[in-house]
Design a protein around this motif. Structure first.
Motif, PDB file in Angstrom:
ATOM      1  N   TYR A 175       0.830  -1.212   0.000  1.00  9.62           N
ATOM      2  CA  TYR A 175       0.000   0.000   0.000  1.00  9.62           C
ATOM      3  C   TYR A 175       0.867   1.266   0.000  1.00  9.62           C
ATOM      4  N   ASP A 186       2.406   6.786   1.412  1.00  9.90           N
ATOM      5  CA  ASP A 186       1.758   5.577   1.911  1.00  9.90           C
ATOM      6  C   ASP A 186       0.252   5.743   1.792  1.00  9.90           C
ATOM      7  N   ASN A 188      -3.552   4.420   3.045  1.00 10.93           N
ATOM      8  CA  ASN A 188      -4.373   3.696   4.012  1.00 10.93           C
ATOM      9  C   ASN A 188      -5.652   3.246   3.317  1.00 10.93           C
ATOM     10  N   SER A 191      -9.011   4.432   4.775  1.00 12.95           N
ATOM     11  CA  SER A 191      -9.275   5.858   4.955  1.00 12.95           C
ATOM     12  C   SER A 191     -10.339   6.351   3.981  1.00 12.95           C
ATOM     13  N   SER A 195      -5.483  12.000   0.369  1.00 15.90           N
ATOM     14  CA  SER A 195      -4.095  12.325   0.714  1.00 15.90           C
ATOM     15  C   SER A 195      -3.460  13.068  -0.452  1.00 15.90           C
TER      16      SER A 195
END
Length: 220
Positions: A175, A186, A188, A191, A195
């Motif tokens: 990931y 990175d 998630n 989430s 990002s």
């Protein structure tokens, strides 16, 4: 058959374009020393070249999709038939050792899991004092995939009216969004927020490349 080497021969066009690059399944190699001894030197040179090319592609594939830097086969400068055979056997061993990891990644990528949406914008290409901005793009990626992006834009300069470059992004199995040897961010998978980052990216030529990248998790 398309492979990671495909990006070396892509033709550019105006704007920014994306293409999902696929990797062919790696089949185990079973060349024996006795079999190689029966071949002429010209054929041994061709086999060595092919194996070194294959191992290079596999190494870059694993770096982008598994976030692993793997040493390439141990090769010596060949000077006779025996040294070519030793190089071939070394490269063959490397290919066979890493084949399962590559093939497993291909299966995961083909299953189209863990989708993300990537928005690339504010892209600036720069070559010395010349610079221009490329168009934004939205692209969907899945775990284990690699995407190739081709950028170009007009500089307004008569001598060099256009800047062109390419970019590779991989969505690795741990990931992480990767650009060549650089970590972009990175991810998630649980989430629900976006990002974002703006950074210099590694292009496939000497053009400086800077982009804003936003990533959001998509529903399956």
């Amino acid at each position: 058959m398309k492979s990671l080497l495909f990006f070396l021969t892509l033709l550019f066009s105006m704007g920014l374009h994306s293409q999902n690059l696929t990797m062919a399944t790696v089949k185990p190699l079973k060349l024996s020393e006795q079999e190689l001894l029966s071949l002429p030197l010209s054929e041994l040179k061709s086999i060595e070249k092919s194996l070194l090319s294959q191992s290079s592609v596999m190494a870059k594939y694993l770096e982008l999709t598994n976030d692993k830097v793997i040493k390439k086969p141990y090769i010596k400068i060949p000077y006779n038939k025996t040294s070519y055979i030793n190089n071939i056997l070394s490269a063959q061993k490397w290919v066979n050792t890493n084949a399962d990891t590559v093939n497993n990644t291909i299966k995961i990528a083909s299953s189209k899991t863990q989708p993300i949406k990537i928005f690339i914008s504010k892209t600036t290409l720069k070559d010395g004092w010349l610079e221009c901005k490329a168009l934004p793009i939205v692209i969907n990626m899945h775990l284990g995939e690699i995407h190739h992006y081709a950028f170009s834009c007009e500089t307004g300069n008569r001598i060099k009216p256009q800047l062109e470059t390419t970019l590779l992004l991989g969505y690795s199995l741990n990931y992480r969004l990767k650009n060549m040897s650089t970590k972009v961010m990175d991810i998630n998978p649980l989430s629900d927020s976006t990002s974002s980052t703006q950074m210099n990216l590694e292009s496939t030529n000497n053009i400086d490349l800077n982009s804003a990248i936003s990533v959001s998790i998509q529903s399956k």
